[in-house]
Enzyme design. Structure first.
Site, PDB file in Angstrom:
ATOM      1  N   HIS B   7       1.030  -1.382  -0.126  1.00 59.16           N
ATOM      2  CA  HIS B   7       0.151  -0.163   0.031  1.00 59.16           C
ATOM      3  C   HIS B   7       0.719   1.499  -0.182  1.00 59.16           C
ATOM      4  O   HIS B   7       2.168   1.264   0.376  1.00 59.16           O
ATOM      5  CB  HIS B   7      -0.936  -0.065   1.370  1.00 59.16           C
ATOM      6  CG  HIS B   7      -0.386  -0.126   2.643  1.00 59.16           C
ATOM      7  ND1 HIS B   7      -0.102  -0.987   3.223  1.00 59.16           N
ATOM      8  CD2 HIS B   7       0.065   0.864   3.133  1.00 59.16           C
ATOM      9  CE1 HIS B   7       0.505  -0.818   4.533  1.00 59.16           C
ATOM     10  NE2 HIS B   7       0.766   0.496   4.278  1.00 59.16           N
ATOM     11  N   HIS B  79       4.263   7.312   3.651  1.00 57.38           N
ATOM     12  CA  HIS B  79       5.326   6.080   3.563  1.00 57.38           C
ATOM     13  C   HIS B  79       4.473   5.188   2.470  1.00 57.38           C
ATOM     14  O   HIS B  79       3.633   5.411   1.999  1.00 57.38           O
ATOM     15  CB  HIS B  79       5.659   5.276   4.617  1.00 57.38           C
ATOM     16  CG  HIS B  79       4.525   4.377   5.339  1.00 57.38           C
ATOM     17  ND1 HIS B  79       3.540   5.134   6.429  1.00 57.38           N
ATOM     18  CD2 HIS B  79       3.901   3.329   5.066  1.00 57.38           C
ATOM     19  CE1 HIS B  79       2.674   3.927   6.653  1.00 57.38           C
ATOM     20  NE2 HIS B  79       2.875   3.143   5.784  1.00 57.38           N
ATOM     21  N   GLU B 130       7.616   0.704   4.861  1.00 56.67           N
ATOM     22  CA  GLU B 130       7.120  -0.391   5.880  1.00 56.67           C
ATOM     23  C   GLU B 130       7.234  -1.547   5.135  1.00 56.67           C
ATOM     24  O   GLU B 130       7.120  -1.707   4.064  1.00 56.67           O
ATOM     25  CB  GLU B 130       5.916  -0.169   6.028  1.00 56.67           C
ATOM     26  CG  GLU B 130       5.144  -1.071   7.077  1.00 56.67           C
ATOM     27  CD  GLU B 130       3.753  -0.649   7.223  1.00 56.67           C
ATOM     28  OE1 GLU B 130       3.219   0.000   6.661  1.00 56.67           O
ATOM     29  OE2 GLU B 130       3.169  -1.411   8.239  1.00 56.67           O
TER      30      GLU B 130
END
Lengths: 136, 136
Positions: B7, B79, B130
């Protein structure tokens, strides 16, 4: 209108050193660079199974990516890109709904010849978002 | 190690007004919000066929997302997240290769209970990245 997430795009000072780092640290392979003269960028990609990571290096001083790197000298996330079924139709429909599509209605293409457009960050939660129509 | 793009995550001042805007302008539906107390965020998502757009609102003052919004009051891309097959193994291997994984080796979970970790932006071309291990 929106059919998927195409890529995340990172502005970098050097494609070559970025590719070296992604290979050494993450085992990721970066494609050969192509230049988009209109946008003033050299582009290369990491192809993941479901989407891409795009890397952008300025190809000339004063380009939007050169200016981004003046503010973020180490590089950083510049935009992300959503697939749409039809960029021209999306531009008209978004305009009707009150979202600003950049470029004054001019047809823009990426290095693969695909139709693209950018939405004003103020109309996508502060994020610069590219719209991309798959070729073929 | 890296298996896909999970994502892109956008920090927003209000999940409710972000969801309203994405629905009105783009026809996108945002899932119900969940709170991650540890990270101090309320999270919701747009599920696209191949990946997600995550929206993050601070759940308390002083959280990292609250601080990001102090610098970017209108919101912005915070992010992006890559899927990995094994977060613990990736943390060890990345450390060996010289990439800094944040959190001092502590096991972190997202709101779905999946193992996650964050890589230092200086070790991913200036981007906060991430890593997420799919559950099951």
């Amino acid at each position: 209108m929106i059919t998927g997430l195409s890529h995340v795009s990172i502005a970098v000072p050097s494609l070559e050193s970025a590719a070296k780092k992604l290979k050494e640290l993450y085992g990721l392979t970066v494609t050969e660079a192509k230049v988009n003269e209109e946008q003033g960028v050299r582009l290369a990609c990491v192809e993941l199974p479901n989407a891409r990571i795009e890397l952008m290096e300025p190809s000339r001083p004063g380009s939007p990516i050169a200016k981004f790197l003046e503010r973020n000298p180490g590089g950083g996330i510049h935009h992300f890109c959503l697939n749409v079924d039809d960029v021209a139709a999306a531009r008209v429909e978004l305009g009707r709904r009150g979202a600003r599509v950049l470029g004054e209605g001019r047809d823009q293409r990426n290095v693969h010849g695909e139709h693209i457009a950018f939405v004003h960050p103020k109309d996508f939660l502060g994020a610069l978002v590219e719209l991309e129509q798959r070729a073929g």
